[in-house]
Design a protein around this motif. Structure first.
Motif, PDB file in Angstrom:
ATOM      1  N   VAL A 118       0.861  -1.179   0.000  1.00  0.00           N
ATOM      2  CA  VAL A 118       0.000   0.000   0.000  1.00  0.00           C
ATOM      3  C   VAL A 118       0.897   1.229   0.000  1.00  0.00           C
ATOM      4  O   VAL A 118       1.535   1.547   1.002  1.00  0.00           O
ATOM      5  N   ARG A 121      -1.891   5.662   1.798  1.00  0.00           N
ATOM      6  CA  ARG A 121      -2.943   5.337   2.773  1.00  0.00           C
ATOM      7  C   ARG A 121      -3.966   6.458   2.913  1.00  0.00           C
ATOM      8  O   ARG A 121      -4.892   6.338   3.706  1.00  0.00           O
ATOM      9  N   THR A 126      -7.873   2.789   0.012  1.00  0.00           N
ATOM     10  CA  THR A 126      -6.733   2.125   0.650  1.00  0.00           C
ATOM     11  C   THR A 126      -6.596   2.384   2.142  1.00  0.00           C
ATOM     12  O   THR A 126      -5.828   1.694   2.806  1.00  0.00           O
ATOM     13  N   HIS A 128      -8.156   1.675   4.679  1.00  0.00           N
ATOM     14  CA  HIS A 128      -8.520   0.572   5.572  1.00  0.00           C
ATOM     15  C   HIS A 128      -7.511  -0.575   5.512  1.00  0.00           C
ATOM     16  O   HIS A 128      -7.586  -1.512   6.314  1.00  0.00           O
ATOM     17  N   LEU A 129      -6.579  -0.539   4.572  1.00  0.00           N
ATOM     18  CA  LEU A 129      -5.707  -1.678   4.320  1.00  0.00           C
ATOM     19  C   LEU A 129      -4.440  -1.628   5.165  1.00  0.00           C
ATOM     20  O   LEU A 129      -3.965  -0.552   5.520  1.00  0.00           O
ATOM     21  N   TRP A 133      -0.398  -6.239   2.218  1.00  0.00           N
ATOM     22  CA  TRP A 133      -1.679  -6.945   2.114  1.00  0.00           C
ATOM     23  C   TRP A 133      -1.472  -8.241   1.353  1.00  0.00           C
ATOM     24  O   TRP A 133      -1.082  -8.230   0.185  1.00  0.00           O
ATOM     25  N   GLY A 199     -11.771  -6.868   2.657  1.00  0.00           N
ATOM     26  CA  GLY A 199     -10.797  -5.835   2.328  1.00  0.00           C
ATOM     27  C   GLY A 199     -10.907  -5.399   0.884  1.00  0.00           C
ATOM     28  O   GLY A 199     -10.823  -4.205   0.570  1.00  0.00           O
ATOM     29  N   HIS A 203     -12.028  -1.846  -0.728  1.00  0.00           N
ATOM     30  CA  HIS A 203     -11.181  -1.222  -1.742  1.00  0.00           C
ATOM     31  C   HIS A 203     -12.035  -0.736  -2.915  1.00  0.00           C
ATOM     32  O   HIS A 203     -11.900   0.403  -3.379  1.00  0.00           O
TER      33      HIS A 203
END
Length: 217
Positions: A118, A121, A126, A128-129, A133, A199, A203
């Protein structure tokens, strides 16, 4: 009333088995009213009522000349555009589309697990990632990196899987503006399982919402 999406899944080349699961996943997000079509005539009709148009694992030539003109006019005048996975394998003969999406598909290795990095952010697609990942996909290679033309959100760690062909600069998801519109693309989304992944669903929701002008970064 929820914003409306036109989700287009026409294929004239390889067809992904995951298309039905992908359409169901977009409907299940609950954030949008989804109109799904494979009729190229629908893209030649007015698109003004849609917050975004989503090319979901399209492939080959999928638009008429009238549809090309309508889509370009829609985006340039402020409409949102989203490409998912094989949308990068679409409309190779239309230069505008390659510029709109940001890059064109070249090849991919076998489906396998790998790591997504990622890079950004601070985007709804993104934030939440995790920083790294773990995901399973086809790890698309592109003809060239779009990095100098777009805002890169995700990239591939080619050391985490076999057969990568782009090296250290391997974007997987990005966004940019085109005329008055916003464009979001993610290369992920080959399998049915991807569309059941919370996830990945988040996204998609974040990227589509951004392209539709519903979320800022």
């Amino acid at each position: 009333m929820a914003p409306r999406l036109l989700v287009y899944t026409r294929t004239t080349d390889y067809r992904h088995d995951s298309i039905p699961a992908a359409v169901d996943a977009l409907r299940a997000l609950g954030a949008f009213d989804v109109d799904h079509t494979e009729d190229p005539g629908r893209l030649a009709a007015p698109l003004d009522g849609y917050a975004a148009v989503v090319f979901l694992s399209t492939s080959g030539d999928v638009l008429t000349p009238a549809g090309r003109a309508r889509l370009a006019g829609y985006v340039e005048s402020g409409g949102g555009f989203v490409g998912v996975h094989a949308a990068a394998c679409t409309e190779y003969g239309w230069p505008y589309y390659g510029d709109l999406l940001g890059a064109r598909f070249e090849r991919h290795p076998d489906l396998q697990p790998g790591r997504v990095l990622v890079e950004d952010r601070d985007h709804p697609a993104t934030r939440h990632l995790p920083a790294v990942w773990d995901f399973t996909d086809e790890w698309y290679d592109f003809r060239d990196s779009p990095r100098d033309r777009v805002r890169v959100l995700l990239s591939a760690d080619e050391s985490s899987y076999d057969g990568g062909g782009m090296g250290a600069d391997h974007p997987l998801a990005w966004c940019h503006t085109r005329g008055g519109g916003r464009v979001f693309y993610t290369a992920l989304g080959h399998t049915d399982e991807a569309y059941a992944d919370p996830g990945f669903r988040a996204h998609l929701r974040g990227g589509i919402g951004w392209a539709a002008g519903l979320a800022d970064d």
